[in-house]
Design a protein around this motif. Sequence first.
Motif, mmCIF file in Angstrom:
data_model
loop_
_atom_site.group_PDB
_atom_site.id
_atom_site.type_symbol
_atom_site.label_atom_id
_atom_site.label_comp_id
_atom_site.label_asym_id
_atom_site.label_seq_id
_atom_site.Cartn_x
_atom_site.Cartn_y
_atom_site.Cartn_z
ATOM 1 N N ALA A 28 35.921 3.355 36.344
ATOM 2 C CA ALA A 28 34.655 3.914 35.849
ATOM 3 C C ALA A 28 33.423 3.264 36.452
ATOM 4 N N ASN A 29 33.553 2.049 36.980
ATOM 5 C CA ASN A 29 32.396 1.309 37.474
ATOM 6 C C ASN A 29 31.702 1.966 38.662
ATOM 7 N N ILE A 30 32.411 2.800 39.412
ATOM 8 C CA ILE A 30 31.854 3.305 40.669
ATOM 9 C C ILE A 30 31.101 4.619 40.530
ATOM 10 N N TYR A 31 31.275 5.335 39.424
ATOM 11 C CA TYR A 31 30.797 6.718 39.389
ATOM 12 C C TYR A 31 29.290 6.857 39.197
ATOM 13 N N ASP A 32 28.658 5.902 38.567
ATOM 14 C CA ASP A 32 27.194 5.941 38.490
ATOM 15 C C ASP A 32 26.590 5.804 39.885
#
Length: 321
Positions: A122-126
């Motif tokens: 989830a850390n990469i999607y922003d």
Amino acid sequence: MEVLFQYLDQYPMMRNFVFLLGSLYVLKIMVWLIPLMWGDVKAYLLSGLFHMDMKFSQYKWAVVTGASDGIGKQYAIALAKFGVNVVLISRSEDKLKAVEKEILDQCNMLVKIVVADFSEGANIYDHIRMELSGLEVGILINNVAACYDYPEYFLEIPSERLQQIVTINTASVVMMTKIILPVMLERKKGIIVNVSSIGSTFPLPLYTVYSATKKYIDYFTASLQYEYSNRGVIIQHLQPSTVATKMLGIEQTSFTVLSPKKYVRDAISTIGIQDRSFGTLAHALQGWIFKILPEWFLMPFIFKAEINMKREAIRKLQQKQ
């Protein structure tokens, strides 16, 4: 078998019942097989009649995950040649720059690089969402994937590696679609290709988690098709068999083992024609076999083949050591 025939000859009613069951089964196969075969003929032999290159040119940007090599790289190059600007997403900046140069050397299109490691979850999607902000994305190729190094039993694989495979193969498809689909719906047009595997059509022992993630993509894509295909978005589930990629460690090609370039050249012509596609005729022929023959008959052969592949891989590793 002879004893069975003698028994049926003694009981005509039972013989007629067995004949009826056999006829119904053959009818079921034919009702299922004829549309499937027609769909494959239309996709692989008549696709040139549909001029899909004219459709691609209406989209400004395409996003390709796992674009540094193999199928993803070839989709990026092919779409750029069709007149679409491309966003390349992968974890290796050096490899992405090499693909960017290759595209720019062949066609005058815009290329944007986004470095992201899909195993981080989830850390990469922003970050990806921010990089894509303002782009009119009309095509999404969800291609990034992870597999075993070679066939292994489930309990032999480290838990961390299993988590990476699940995260890369499933979460990436869900989250990238979540980011880009709203843009497509706003314009009432778009193309999403979720690259899966022929392994989604049957259980694949010694590739258990990999196979399961590909089945996940199958159901996810089919559900999306029911939800959004009537709103101008083409959503395709692509099921390649063996392609000569670095992920699989295969270099030599054959009739059934295609190069990524040849595979994508065939597969890209099925967009808009098949919702669920094997991508090329050679792989479709394999798919027919897997679909027609019962699982109980196929699995012993598949399992034995995977065992042999495991032994060969271990032998090669021992030789290197």
